[in-house]
Design a protein around this motif. Structure first.
Motif, PDB file in Angstrom:
ATOM      1  N   TYR A  89       0.856  -1.196  -0.198  1.00  0.00           N
ATOM      2  CA  TYR A  89       0.017  -0.224  -0.019  1.00  0.00           C
ATOM      3  C   TYR A  89       0.854   1.235   0.029  1.00  0.00           C
ATOM      4  N   TRP A  90       1.517   1.448  -1.100  1.00  0.00           N
ATOM      5  CA  TRP A  90       2.622   2.481  -1.300  1.00  0.00           C
ATOM      6  C   TRP A  90       2.024   3.843  -1.027  1.00  0.00           C
ATOM      7  N   LYS A  91       0.953   4.180  -1.418  1.00  0.00           N
ATOM      8  CA  LYS A  91       0.240   5.630  -1.175  1.00  0.00           C
ATOM      9  C   LYS A  91      -0.713   5.674  -0.087  1.00  0.00           C
ATOM     10  N   SER A  92      -1.746   4.761   0.015  1.00  0.00           N
ATOM     11  CA  SER A  92      -2.719   4.828   1.038  1.00  0.00           C
ATOM     12  C   SER A  92      -2.089   4.344   2.208  1.00  0.00           C
ATOM     13  N   LYS A  93      -0.864   3.341   2.646  1.00  0.00           N
ATOM     14  CA  LYS A  93      -0.253   3.196   3.599  1.00  0.00           C
ATOM     15  C   LYS A  93      -1.130   2.640   4.629  1.00  0.00           C
ATOM     16  N   ALA A  94      -2.198   1.667   4.164  1.00  0.00           N
ATOM     17  CA  ALA A  94      -3.195   1.229   4.996  1.00  0.00           C
ATOM     18  C   ALA A  94      -2.597   0.179   6.190  1.00  0.00           C
ATOM     19  N   THR A  95      -3.220   0.225   7.379  1.00  0.00           N
ATOM     20  CA  THR A  95      -2.688  -0.489   8.408  1.00  0.00           C
ATOM     21  C   THR A  95      -3.754  -1.770   8.665  1.00  0.00           C
ATOM     22  N   GLN A  96      -5.081  -1.491   8.413  1.00  0.00           N
ATOM     23  CA  GLN A  96      -6.081  -2.518   8.611  1.00  0.00           C
ATOM     24  C   GLN A  96      -6.819  -2.972   7.346  1.00  0.00           C
ATOM     25  N   ALA A 107      -9.158  -2.000   2.763  1.00  0.00           N
ATOM     26  CA  ALA A 107      -7.906  -1.581   4.070  1.00  0.00           C
ATOM     27  C   ALA A 107      -8.364  -0.247   4.218  1.00  0.00           C
ATOM     28  N   ASP A 108      -8.008   0.188   5.301  1.00  0.00           N
ATOM     29  CA  ASP A 108      -7.891   1.522   5.812  1.00  0.00           C
ATOM     30  C   ASP A 108      -6.974   2.019   6.779  1.00  0.00           C
ATOM     31  N   GLY A 109      -6.936   3.081   7.437  1.00  0.00           N
ATOM     32  CA  GLY A 109      -6.018   3.419   8.520  1.00  0.00           C
ATOM     33  C   GLY A 109      -4.692   3.976   7.823  1.00  0.00           C
ATOM     34  N   GLU A 110      -4.052   4.619   8.285  1.00  0.00           N
ATOM     35  CA  GLU A 110      -2.697   5.170   7.685  1.00  0.00           C
ATOM     36  C   GLU A 110      -1.386   5.166   8.385  1.00  0.00           C
ATOM     37  N   ALA A 111      -0.292   4.424   8.063  1.00  0.00           N
ATOM     38  CA  ALA A 111       0.891   4.310   8.698  1.00  0.00           C
ATOM     39  C   ALA A 111       2.123   5.287   8.203  1.00  0.00           C
ATOM     40  N   VAL A 113       4.606   4.700   7.067  1.00  0.00           N
ATOM     41  CA  VAL A 113       5.414   4.063   5.946  1.00  0.00           C
ATOM     42  C   VAL A 113       4.663   3.572   5.153  1.00  0.00           C
ATOM     43  N   PRO A 114       4.775   2.890   3.848  1.00  0.00           N
ATOM     44  CA  PRO A 114       4.003   2.023   3.033  1.00  0.00           C
ATOM     45  C   PRO A 114       4.090   0.553   3.704  1.00  0.00           C
ATOM     46  N   THR A 115       2.933  -0.090   3.565  1.00  0.00           N
ATOM     47  CA  THR A 115       2.734  -1.301   4.208  1.00  0.00           C
ATOM     48  C   THR A 115       2.433  -2.397   3.351  1.00  0.00           C
ATOM     49  N   VAL A 116       2.335  -3.468   3.940  1.00  0.00           N
ATOM     50  CA  VAL A 116       2.351  -4.768   3.013  1.00  0.00           C
ATOM     51  C   VAL A 116       0.757  -5.044   2.560  1.00  0.00           C
ATOM     52  N   ARG A 117       0.741  -5.033   1.182  1.00  0.00           N
ATOM     53  CA  ARG A 117      -0.510  -5.476   0.582  1.00  0.00           C
ATOM     54  C   ARG A 117      -0.867  -6.635   1.090  1.00  0.00           C
ATOM     55  N   PHE A 118      -2.236  -6.972   1.307  1.00  0.00           N
ATOM     56  CA  PHE A 118      -2.966  -8.221   1.547  1.00  0.00           C
ATOM     57  C   PHE A 118      -3.334  -9.147  -0.010  1.00  0.00           C
ATOM     58  N   GLY A 119      -3.568  -9.951   0.111  1.00  0.00           N
ATOM     59  CA  GLY A 119      -3.945 -10.994  -1.030  1.00  0.00           C
ATOM     60  C   GLY A 119      -5.645 -10.764  -1.563  1.00  0.00           C
ATOM     61  N   SER A 120      -5.922 -11.212  -2.516  1.00  0.00           N
ATOM     62  CA  SER A 120      -6.969 -11.158  -3.463  1.00  0.00           C
ATOM     63  C   SER A 120      -8.252 -11.921  -2.844  1.00  0.00           C
ATOM     64  N   SER A 121      -7.924 -13.255  -2.980  1.00  0.00           N
ATOM     65  CA  SER A 121      -8.800 -14.143  -2.424  1.00  0.00           C
ATOM     66  C   SER A 121      -8.272 -15.641  -2.162  1.00  0.00           C
ATOM     67  N   ARG A 122      -9.201 -16.387  -1.508  1.00  0.00           N
ATOM     68  CA  ARG A 122      -8.614 -17.696  -0.886  1.00  0.00           C
ATOM     69  C   ARG A 122      -8.589 -18.658  -2.117  1.00  0.00           C
ATOM     70  N   GLY A 123      -7.582 -18.741  -2.791  1.00  0.00           N
ATOM     71  CA  GLY A 123      -7.356 -19.823  -3.872  1.00  0.00           C
ATOM     72  C   GLY A 123      -8.713 -19.827  -4.846  1.00  0.00           C
ATOM     73  N   VAL A 124      -9.008 -18.897  -5.414  1.00  0.00           N
ATOM     74  CA  VAL A 124     -10.104 -18.834  -6.496  1.00  0.00           C
ATOM     75  C   VAL A 124      -9.390 -18.358  -7.473  1.00  0.00           C
ATOM     76  N   MET A 140       2.975   0.499  -7.575  1.00  0.00           N
ATOM     77  CA  MET A 140       1.712   0.244  -7.859  1.00  0.00           C
ATOM     78  C   MET A 140       0.880   0.443  -6.803  1.00  0.00           C
ATOM     79  N   ASP A 141      -0.039   1.354  -6.627  1.00  0.00           N
ATOM     80  CA  ASP A 141      -1.205   1.350  -5.618  1.00  0.00           C
ATOM     81  C   ASP A 141      -2.163   2.398  -6.037  1.00  0.00           C
ATOM     82  N   ASP A 142      -3.587   1.964  -6.518  1.00  0.00           N
ATOM     83  CA  ASP A 142      -4.235   2.850  -7.114  1.00  0.00           C
ATOM     84  C   ASP A 142      -5.645   2.385  -6.846  1.00  0.00           C
ATOM     85  N   THR A 143      -6.729   3.570  -6.664  1.00  0.00           N
ATOM     86  CA  THR A 143      -7.858   2.799  -6.208  1.00  0.00           C
ATOM     87  C   THR A 143      -8.343   2.015  -7.051  1.00  0.00           C
ATOM     88  N   LYS A 144      -7.826   1.904  -8.241  1.00  0.00           N
ATOM     89  CA  LYS A 144      -8.462   1.019  -9.364  1.00  0.00           C
ATOM     90  C   LYS A 144      -8.423  -0.275  -9.147  1.00  0.00           C
TER      91      LYS A 144
END
Length: 913
Positions: A89-96, A107-111, A113-124, A140-144
């Motif tokens: 989360y390069w721009k949003s720096k989301a924590t939660q 994801a929301d909250g702001e740190a 520093v940039p934070t680690v992005r979570f995955g997309s889905s569970r094995g789909v 890469m970090d965009d609302t899109k």
């Protein structure tokens, strides 16, 4: 005094303490300094000499350099080239992070520093897949969403897509790939002292771990099961594979960090601890998850400081003790976990074969890695591992492929557990076990001529220098024999799995039945199912997984009854797949499980009962292998099925077989005149699985019928499976195209596109009950140049017999005649001069030779010989070339020529008459 790399104190009775429930003692001296996971600074000189002097080591190092140096060049030009491509989360720096069950939500909250992005889905799966590293937009970090490739379009263009729609695991795989490169760079820095490698590795690790420091545990908006499974970066804690790479990277880079960024060590270690704390908190303890988590936790624990170094008192000792000795709700201690999963008598793990082999591999690797760092052997505390590794060959068919029921694929046996056990037993001077595993390894690994197994074969990986370094085998130990490790009968109750084999040391002519219900994990709702082998192939193969566990093809078809070689009742037979508790009861078999000698080799059989829970149906399956000659034999299958309270509509017997052609005819060769039918489908309240099948054609008949599958090869050779089935009133036979077989991986070589072509299937439908009108089948695998050995099969016309009785006459080439008797009710049945009272009787005659075989019965008589037992028994009397041979589980009375003699229970021996 012997000088070791790591000074570890052992108590005197270490190897003797195998009392159930005891704690595994921790190493009393924890290694100091870094690196420590794979090696130490003291070993650097030895490794450099090894690279200089030994070709394999030089090749491994060259391979690592060739992989990392191009990225090093990119970073020299643009310092952030690699770490800027991390999924963050390069721009949003989301924590939660928030999830909806198995799907990313937001994801929301702001740190700071940039934070680690979570995955997309569970094995789909989805068409939106990650690009190569070079194609990833830096930062890469965009609302899109994420900028991924759309594989559903030609040339797979890059496009913005909502994060939740990206293919499952793709986001995490980017970070894992980048961290693996950081690991390589950290190792090269340690080995060469080149600061450029350190800077590359540090940029990646610092960005990732600093970002993880500010992340919090994900929250499931549904407050559901997913909350108990989730890890810091992915939906399942067992998928946090990046922790392995982080541990190695931090270990090799530690001295660099300590020199230039010492203040950040507490941030990095806090972030690592956060990840493994969640791994201990979440997950599933009663399967392979427990082990996968322990691997990650162990590696992180090994690079941490001691308990006293942390304010919360949780350091290396705490975490190692947590995985070895502490049992909680979602994580069990190693001995507890193994006692639950392994059958201590058979050494079989209670998951489908693919997962069981993986568990054996992961366990020996875990034990090896632990020992590599601490010089402490865990095997005496989990002694079932000795048997578990020895049992691995029992999964094999005669062609070397392992059985593939449940969530498994056909493939060769994994030899890694053998190499790990050889290394461990060599180190700890367990000579008997070293000999055992070396003999096994030389049997199954053909390229063992050299004393030292060198490249090719050693991958360009860091571990090749240490835990996976060349295996040195004792030249004096000869390779073993297949019969040392594989037996005609094998039965593992904890998995509800049963195997029969005949001529199993011959790929071309061996025969094998694998039978299973659904007891354990990664199992399917398949009832009392089976696989059949013939002429070099698993012909009656499992359908496979089909897709991921969370997608409809798996949930609605591949894991359900119609995808298996089994019997379904009223179109509704079903119970939970995955973790299942529906096993069979073994009523009888011959020979005894794991018996290696002293048995008659001409016949094997099994008799099983299964309660189909959805329809409350009693099911009984008797299967036998009958050996008729050096290269010939057939399978007998008698499947009885009835609802306990009656009122059934029908019972469907499914059988799937490899091949490009399926032909169904009457026994005289006439066409069955099959017509299109829509009677077998979801409509009417049946399983969705039935609608996955197509081109269904059927015909009603009360006559016997045959089916032939043909698999044709480019060289014009052909392999056949020939099926004969007994006809009954109210019987309907279906020809079906079923979804493609996915138990073979797509790269497996068969003479047709099995991975996409339909799986050719028959279904025999018995309208009404199928207990008095059972499914009676004889299968004979053949090849074209030899042809069928069976000339004819007929039903025996016998009066005054139990309603469930089955009698057959099988005539084969060479003048062999087999009379088959089968009945659940223990009534005496007479036909001509032959009498049988038992579950299974087979009387074979060929010239002056004969065999009387009684399975689970009291009496058998023919050819002026009679056998009577007061207790149910398996008994054989064979006359061959004027000599007599006998075996029995119980004492019997043998009558012949107006004489009666008493014979004791005995293995198969020659007797004088």
């Amino acid at each position: 005094m012997i000088r070791c790399r790591v000074y570890t104190v052992f108590v005197f009775f270490f190897s003797l303490l195998t009392v159930k429930g005891q704690e595994v003692p921790l190493p009393l001296h924890i290694p100091e300094g870094h690196p420590r996971l794979l090696t130490t600074d003291r070993e650097k000189g030895r490794l450099l000499r090894q690279v200089k002097d030994q070709k394999w080591a030089a090749e491994v190092l060259t391979g690592i350099r060739n992989r990392i140096d191009p990225y090093l060049d990119s970073v020299k030009v643009q310092p952030d080239w690699l770490f800027s491509r991390l999924m963050m989360y390069w721009k949003s720096k989301a924590t939660q992070v928030y999830i909806n069950g198995g799907v990313y939500a937001k994801a929301d909250g702001e740190a700071p520093v940039p934070t680690v992005r979570f995955g997309s889905s569970r094995g789909v799966g989805s068409p939106f897949n990650r690009p190569a590293l070079a194609d990833i937009i830096p930062y890469m970090d965009d609302t899109k969403g994420v900028y991924f490739r759309n594989s559903s379009k030609s040339e797979a263009p890059l496009t913005w897509v909502e994060q939740s729609q990206a293919s499952g695991g793709s986001i995490e795989s980017v970070n894992e790939e980048i961290m693996k490169l950081a690991k390589d760079a950290a190792f090269l820095y340690w080995l060469t002292d080149d600061q450029a490698y350190a800077r590359l590795a540090f940029g990646v690790m610092d960005t990732y771990l600093t970002g993880m420091y500010y992340r919090t545990e994900p929250i499931d908006l549904n407050h559901g099961h997913a909350q108990t499974l989730v890890g810091m970066t992915t939906f399942e804690v067992i998928q946090e594979r990046i922790l392995n790479e982080l541990a190695y990277t931090y270990d090799f880079l530690y001295n660099y960090v300590d020199h230039v960024h010492a203040a950040k060590k507490i941030i990095y270690e806090s972030a690592l601890k956060k990840c493994i704390d969640l791994s201990l908190k979440n997950g599933v303890p009663h399967n392979n998850w427990n082990l996968h988590k322990s691997k990650f936790i162990l590696k992180i624990a090994m690079v941490l400081g001691k308990d006293k170094d942390y304010a919360d008192g949780k350091g290396q000792e705490y975490y190692i003790n947590a995985i070895l000795n502490k049992t909680g709700a979602r994580h069990w201690s190693l001995p507890h976990f193994m006692a639950y999963g392994y059958d201590k008598e058979t050494g079989i793990w209670n998951e489908s074969p693919g997962y069981a082999q993986s568990v054996a591999h992961e366990l020996t690797q875990f034990i090896r890695d632990y020992d590599n760092t601490f010089n402490q052997n865990l095997l005496p505390y989990i002694p079932v591992m000795y048997k578990a590794v020895k049992a691995l060959p029992q999964y094999q068919f005669p062609n070397g492929l392992t059985t593939a029921f449940g969530d498994s694929y056909y493939g060769l046996m994994n030899l890694a557990p053998l190499t790990d056990m050889i290394r461990l037993t060599q180190k700890y001077k367990e000579r008997e076990h070293e000999v055992l595993y070396t003999k096994m390894y030389k049997l199954f690994q053909t390229d063992t001529e050299k004393e030292t197994l060198q490249s090719p074969g050693l991958p360009a990986q860091i571990t090749s220098f240490f835990t996976d370094k060349p295996l040195v085998l004792d030249k004096k130990i000869a390779k073993g024999e297949l019969t040392d490790y594989v037996t005609p009968i094998f039965y593992s109750p904890n998995l509800s799995w049963f195997v029969q084999r005949n001529k199993f040391d011959s790929k071309a002519n061996g025969m094998m039945i694998s039978q299973y219900a659904s007891l354990g994990n990664h199992m399917h709702a398949n009832g009392l199912a089976m696989e059949l082998y013939g002429k070099g192939y698993v012909l009656g193969a499992e359908s496979g997984i089909g897709s991921t566990y969370f997608e409809k093809p798996y949930l609605e078809y591949y894991s359900q009854f119609p995808a298996h070689n089994t019997v379904m009742v009223d179109g509704i037979s079903k119970y939970p797949e995955m973790l299942s508790t529906h096993g069979f009861n073994l009523l009888g078999c011959y020979p005894k499980p794991e018996q290696k000698t002293g048995y008659y080799t001409g016949i094997t059989y099994s008799d099983m009962y299964f309660l189909e829970p959805e329809s409350q149906s009693d099911q009984n399956r008797l299967m036998s292998i009958v050996n008729t000659g050096p290269t010939t034999g057939y399978y007998l299958d008698i499947f009885r099925s009835k609802k306990q309270h009656g009122g059934e509509k029908y019972h469907d017997y499914f059988y799937h077989n490899l091949g490009q052609e399926l032909k169904i005819t009457a026994v005289d060769g006439r066409s069955m005149e099959l017509k299109p039918s829509d009677e077998m489908g979801f409509a009417g309240g049946h399983l969705f699985a039935l609608d996955y099948m197509w081109d269904k054609q059927s015909a009603k008949t009360d006559q016997d019928y045959e089916a032939t599958w043909k698999m044709s090869f480019a060289d014009s050779s052909k392999v056949y499976m020939n099926l004969w089935m007994k006809g009954y009133k109210d019987r309907e036979i279906f020809s079906i195209k079923a979804p493609a077989v996915k138990s073979y991986r797509k790269e497996y070589k068969l003479p047709y596109d099995f991975y996409h072509d339909p799986y050719l299937t028959i279904a025999a439908r018995q309208h009404g009950e199928a207990w008095k009108h059972p499914f009676v089948a004889i299968y004979e695998p053949t090849i074209e140049k030899e042809g069928k050995s069976i000339i004819s099969i007929q039903s025996l016309a016998v009066e005054n017999v139990p309603a469930d009785f089955v009698g057959l006459y099988v005539e084969s080439k060479g003048g062999r005649r087999d009379y088959i008797f089968s009945s659940v009710a223990p009534n005496e049945v007479k036909y001509l001069d032959k009498t049988v009272k038992g579950t299974y009787g087979l009387i074979s005659e060929q010239g002056d030779d004969f065999t009387l075989f009684l399975g689970n019965g009291y009496k058998i008589a023919a050819n002026e010989f009679g056998i009577v037992s007061a207790e149910k028994t398996n008994v054989v009397l064979e006359r061959k070339g004027g000599r007599y041979f006998y075996s029995s589980d119980q004492p019997i009375n043998l009558t012949y020529q107006n004489k009666t003699i008493q014979l004791k229970a005995s293995d198969y021996i020659q007797i004088e008459l």
